[in-house]
Design a protein around this motif. Structure first.
Motif, PDB file in Angstrom:
ATOM      1  N   HIS A 181       0.828  -1.203   0.000  1.00 42.54           N
ATOM      2  CA  HIS A 181       0.000   0.000   0.000  1.00 42.54           C
ATOM      3  C   HIS A 181       0.870   1.264   0.000  1.00 42.54           C
ATOM      4  CE1 HIS A 181      -3.264  -2.680   0.442  1.00 42.54           C
ATOM      5  NE2 HIS A 181      -3.243  -2.801   1.754  1.00 42.54           N
ATOM      6  N   ARG A 237      -4.288   4.529   0.405  1.00 41.80           N
ATOM      7  CA  ARG A 237      -3.899   4.248  -0.988  1.00 41.80           C
ATOM      8  C   ARG A 237      -4.988   4.694  -1.962  1.00 41.80           C
ATOM      9  NH1 ARG A 237      -4.707  -1.725  -2.547  1.00 41.80           N
ATOM     10  NH2 ARG A 237      -6.813  -0.837  -2.464  1.00 41.80           N
ATOM     11  N   ASP A 238      -6.261   4.350  -1.655  1.00 43.85           N
ATOM     12  CA  ASP A 238      -7.360   4.731  -2.550  1.00 43.85           C
ATOM     13  C   ASP A 238      -7.544   6.242  -2.580  1.00 43.85           C
ATOM     14  OD1 ASP A 238      -7.710   2.033  -2.949  1.00 43.85           O
ATOM     15  OD2 ASP A 238      -9.372   1.848  -1.526  1.00 43.85           O
ATOM     16  N   LYS A 242      -7.332   8.821  -5.907  1.00 39.98           N
ATOM     17  CA  LYS A 242      -8.362   9.787  -6.286  1.00 39.98           C
ATOM     18  C   LYS A 242      -7.805  11.207  -6.259  1.00 39.98           C
ATOM     19  CE  LYS A 242     -12.194   6.925  -4.649  1.00 39.98           C
ATOM     20  NZ  LYS A 242     -13.311   6.793  -3.666  1.00 39.98           N
TER      21      LYS A 242
END
Length: 300
Positions: A181, A237-238, A242
């Motif tokens: 990650h 991480r997400d 974005k």
């Protein structure tokens, strides 16, 4: 108009360290340099020289008599593979040394590299007038010198007292997932070519790795830290992915400020969790010391 240099090797814009809340450690902003806790890799210097040696044999094979072509190319292939295995073996050993709990490398790369060095020098010795006995002597000498220069691979697992293999495997898997990650975050932000943002992610990664090392030192802490190693880092991480997509389109300073605030909050939470784990360890130690003192007092 003159423009300030902002490449990857430019110095960071110095900013004062934020005050630590309630006596705790400083937050991420300006508190951790991205090169902190890093050591210069030994996978260079002598190991890189090994990549040049095979070309001497292939050049001799091409310029020499036809009988030396096959031995020359065999020596070239064996020595080139040996150089690559040596470099990878050094990197694997550095990763092994950096962790308090670690499994030995599955493939003894440096030992295999020593064998290949011997085989390559043996094949190279057959290119000239030297007989097989002299060539074998050169091969054995080269293998021994290679092993002496770079050392063997770690041959035993590194496990603290009282930690079994099952516990260490659980911790190793959790830390490996967490590292993926962090790597994804670093690679995603690197696409923006913004050194300041990359430094912020590196600083957060250093704080997160403090928690990793704490869990590795005491695998019993894995349960208390599992959310941080999986759920929180996966969310980070997400969010990074974005943020990169949105910020790359318009370079909105508010979007950047929100992302930096997220890194600050995450860094503070990870630091707090690490501090709590260390405090719990100290409390457990104090209890053990008190119990031992009571026993000694009763026996005397």
């Amino acid at each position: 108009m003159a423009e300030r240099f902002g490449g990857r090797f430019s110095p960071a814009n110095a900013r004062p360290t934020d005050p630590a809340p309630s006596g705790g450690p400083a937050t991420q902003r300006g508190s951790i340099h991205p090169w902190d806790r890093k050591r210069r890799s030994r996978a260079g210097g002598r190991s890189n020289i090994l990549f040049f040696l095979p070309f001497l044999f292939v050049a001799n094979a091409l310029l020499g008599p036809p009988s030396g072509v096959i031995p020359g190319f065999v020596a070239f292939g064996a020595l080139l593979l040996s150089a690559w295995l040596t470099r990878e073996g050094i990197r694997a050993e550095e990763a092994f040394d950096a962790r308090p709990i670690a499994r030995r490398p599955a493939i003894p790369r440096k030992i295999l590299a020593s064998v290949l060095t011997g085989a390559g020098l043996f094949a190279g010795g057959l290119m000239g007038d030297a007989g097989p006995i002299l060539a074998a002597g050169w091969g054995a000498l080269g293998a021994g010198l290679h092993l002496l220069a770079f050392g063997p691979d770690p041959l035993k697992d590194k496990l603290p007292d009282g930690v079994d293999g099952f516990q260490s495997d659980r911790v190793a898997r959790a830390v490996a997932e967490a590292e993926t990650h962090l790597t994804a975050m670093r690679e995603t932000v690197a696409r923006l070519r913004d050194p300041a943002l990359s430094r912020r992610v590196d600083a957060f990664s250093a704080t997160a790795r403090d928690l990793f090392r704490s869990v590795e030192a005491d695998p019993g802490d894995l349960t208390a830290a599992r959310r941080y190693l999986s759920v929180y880092l996966m969310g980070a991480r997400d969010a990074t992915a974005k943020f990169t997509d949105i910020y790359d389109r318009g370079r909105d300073p508010q979007v950047r400020a929100d992302y930096e605030a997220l890194l600050d909050d995450l860094g503070t939470r990870f630091a707090d969790r690490t501090r709590k784990l260390l405090t719990n360890d100290r409390t457990a130690l104090d209890i053990e010391i008190e119990v031992l003192r009571d026993r000694l007092a009763r026996e005397t």
